[in-house]
Write an enzyme that holds these catalytic residues in place. Structure first.
Site, PDB file in Angstrom:
ATOM      1  N   GLN A 199       0.833  -1.197   0.000  1.00 44.96           N
ATOM      2  CA  GLN A 199       0.000   0.000   0.000  1.00 44.96           C
ATOM      3  C   GLN A 199       0.869   1.250   0.000  1.00 44.96           C
ATOM      4  O   GLN A 199       1.901   1.309   0.657  1.00 44.96           O
ATOM      5  CB  GLN A 199      -0.911  -0.013   1.227  1.00 44.96           C
ATOM      6  CG  GLN A 199      -2.177   0.788   1.031  1.00 44.96           C
ATOM      7  CD  GLN A 199      -3.257   0.409   2.034  1.00 44.96           C
ATOM      8  OE1 GLN A 199      -3.318  -0.720   2.479  1.00 44.96           O
ATOM      9  NE2 GLN A 199      -4.098   1.355   2.392  1.00 44.96           N
TER      10      GLN A 199
ATOM     11  N   HIS B 177       0.064  -3.288  11.116  1.00 41.38           N
ATOM     12  CA  HIS B 177       1.192  -4.087  11.607  1.00 41.38           C
ATOM     13  C   HIS B 177       1.552  -3.758  13.059  1.00 41.38           C
ATOM     14  O   HIS B 177       2.715  -3.632  13.421  1.00 41.38           O
ATOM     15  CB  HIS B 177       2.418  -3.915  10.689  1.00 41.38           C
ATOM     16  CG  HIS B 177       2.165  -4.399   9.299  1.00 41.38           C
ATOM     17  ND1 HIS B 177       2.050  -5.737   8.996  1.00 41.38           N
ATOM     18  CD2 HIS B 177       1.972  -3.728   8.138  1.00 41.38           C
ATOM     19  CE1 HIS B 177       1.804  -5.866   7.708  1.00 41.38           C
ATOM     20  NE2 HIS B 177       1.740  -4.663   7.162  1.00 41.38           N
TER      21      HIS B 177
ATOM     22  N   ARG C 223      -9.309  -8.360   4.128  1.00 40.62           N
ATOM     23  CA  ARG C 223      -8.167  -7.853   4.898  1.00 40.62           C
ATOM     24  C   ARG C 223      -8.236  -6.338   5.051  1.00 40.62           C
ATOM     25  O   ARG C 223      -8.049  -5.790   6.144  1.00 40.62           O
ATOM     26  CB  ARG C 223      -6.862  -8.257   4.207  1.00 40.62           C
ATOM     27  CG  ARG C 223      -5.570  -7.901   4.947  1.00 40.62           C
ATOM     28  CD  ARG C 223      -4.388  -8.445   4.152  1.00 40.62           C
ATOM     29  NE  ARG C 223      -3.096  -8.250   4.818  1.00 40.62           N
ATOM     30  CZ  ARG C 223      -2.298  -7.199   4.627  1.00 40.62           C
ATOM     31  NH1 ARG C 223      -2.680  -6.226   3.800  1.00 40.62           N
ATOM     32  NH2 ARG C 223      -1.139  -7.110   5.268  1.00 40.62           N
TER      33      ARG C 223
ATOM     34  N   SER D 202       3.983  -6.423   2.678  1.00 44.95           N
ATOM     35  CA  SER D 202       2.664  -6.397   3.322  1.00 44.95           C
ATOM     36  C   SER D 202       1.626  -7.049   2.414  1.00 44.95           C
ATOM     37  O   SER D 202       1.723  -8.239   2.123  1.00 44.95           O
ATOM     38  CB  SER D 202       2.291  -4.968   3.719  1.00 44.95           C
ATOM     39  OG  SER D 202       1.163  -4.949   4.563  1.00 44.95           O
ATOM     40  N   LEU D 203       0.628  -6.293   1.908  1.00 40.78           N
ATOM     41  CA  LEU D 203      -0.378  -6.912   1.040  1.00 40.78           C
ATOM     42  C   LEU D 203       0.276  -7.559  -0.171  1.00 40.78           C
ATOM     43  O   LEU D 203      -0.270  -8.513  -0.762  1.00 40.78           O
ATOM     44  CB  LEU D 203      -1.422  -5.892   0.590  1.00 40.78           C
ATOM     45  CG  LEU D 203      -1.059  -4.986  -0.601  1.00 40.78           C
ATOM     46  CD1 LEU D 203      -1.493  -5.598  -1.929  1.00 40.78           C
ATOM     47  CD2 LEU D 203      -1.667  -3.620  -0.446  1.00 40.78           C
TER      48      LEU D 203
ATOM     49  N   GLN E 113       1.404 -11.855  10.071  1.00 38.52           N
ATOM     50  CA  GLN E 113       1.835 -10.630   9.405  1.00 38.52           C
ATOM     51  C   GLN E 113       0.944  -9.435   9.728  1.00 38.52           C
ATOM     52  O   GLN E 113       1.399  -8.290   9.752  1.00 38.52           O
ATOM     53  CB  GLN E 113       1.858 -10.891   7.889  1.00 38.52           C
ATOM     54  CG  GLN E 113       2.380  -9.751   7.052  1.00 38.52           C
ATOM     55  CD  GLN E 113       1.483  -9.506   5.852  1.00 38.52           C
ATOM     56  OE1 GLN E 113       0.323  -9.140   5.992  1.00 38.52           O
ATOM     57  NE2 GLN E 113       2.034  -9.707   4.669  1.00 38.52           N
TER      58      GLN E 113
END
Length: 314
Positions: A10, A203, A119, A94-95, A252
């Protein structure tokens, strides 16, 4: 010497993303149509035309970034590229870890789009707006920032969310704690301590409700072994077992994205070229700052696809 494919997270989204690909390649247009159908809405129209305020919403940005990454992958594959033959590893920020797994055949595009929508919504709703915060700390080492987070913890959750390398770390948690940590970082010599304009403390431990939502969602999909190992965010080491990967994806959500260590792992294991597949070129820039022996190459336009194919296929 080998190659790895990396996938952006992102922040790499932009209005217009994917449109040039859709116009140039039917394989790319097919991916966007498949994601639209999976989500039951015209996400591609939002990607191509905006508005930016809607595209940047977490629930939209996450599947949109995956869609562009997979559009590039399908174009490469239609022209003779094979991930299992021409690359050794995948990783995503991340994503982007979901994009990496989709590219490596562990998840279908439909399942990945739906997982990322879940998510995004779960991460957005995990903490009431205004209670969480994130800040970028520039110019301090990991150990220094960890000590600062520990000191600020008296004001609430505060932890390192992203270790992006090159002296750039992002902290996340309760707003009073993150603000305090940013002030301490400045006092301790950080070049910058910048509060980020984000909608939630990603996170961090405050994302625990979102982690549970992903545990439930991942249990409903088929996870296959990726055709090449994934260098997992929270481990910065290779993994191939589907059950293990699923557990790491849950971890994660509240854990640290260890991107600096991921690139260092690549460098230590003879990976010299990282192809950044999808929107933007953030990861390519980070690679250069982390280890100059590793070259980051962005692949998200028709001309960049042609250059990548020439290099990968000889």
């Amino acid at each position: 010497m080998s190659v790895a494919f990396t996938f952006p997270g992102q922040g790499s989204q932009a209005v217009g993303m994917g449109k040039e690909l859709a116009d140039a390649f039917p394989e790319a247009a097919a991916v966007f149509a498949e994601v639209d159908e999976a989500l039951g809405e015209n996400l591609s129209t939002l990607m191509f035309e905006g508005p930016e305020s809607h595209l940047t919403l977490t629930a939209n940005a996450q599947p949109a970034l995956m869609a562009v990454s997979m559009a590039v992958m399908r174009v490469l594959e239609a022209r003779g590229f094979s991930l299992s033959q021409h690359a050794s590893y995948v990783a995503g920020h991340s994503l982007g870890e979901y994009s990496a797994l989709c590219a490596a055949g562990a998840l279908s595009i439909v399942d990945t789009a739906r997982l990322l929508r879940i998510r995004g919504n779960a991460m957005q709703s995990a903490v009431p707006v205004g209670e969480g915060a994130m800040a970028a700390i520039i110019g301090l080492e990991h150990t220094d920032v960890q000590a600062i987070c520990d000191e600020a913890f008296v004001h609430g959750t505060c932890q390192i969310a992203n270790d992006n390398g090159g002296g750039q770390l992002v902290i996340s948690g309760a707003k009073p704690a993150v603000e305090r940590a940013a002030r301490i970082a400045t006092e301790k010599g950080a070049k910058r301590a910048l509060m980020l304009s984000v909608s939630a403390p990603f996170h961090s431990a405050l994302m625990a409700p979102a982690a549970e939502a992903m545990r439930e969602a991942l249990a409903q999909v088929e996870m296959k072994a990726p055709v090449v190992p994934l260098i997992a965010n929270v481990r910065a080491a290779p993994v191939t077992d589907p059950k293990e990967i699923t557990g790491l994806l849950v971890e994660q959500v509240t854990g640290q994205v260890r991107w600096r260590e991921t690139v260092e792992w690549f460098a230590a294991n003879d990976v010299t070229t990282l192809y950044e597949i999808g929107s933007g070129r953030v990861l390519s820039g980070l690679a250069r700052r982390i280890d100059k022996s590793v070259t980051g190459t962005a692949v998200n336009t028709p001309s960049e696809i042609e250059s990548a194919l020439a290099a990968l296929l000889g």
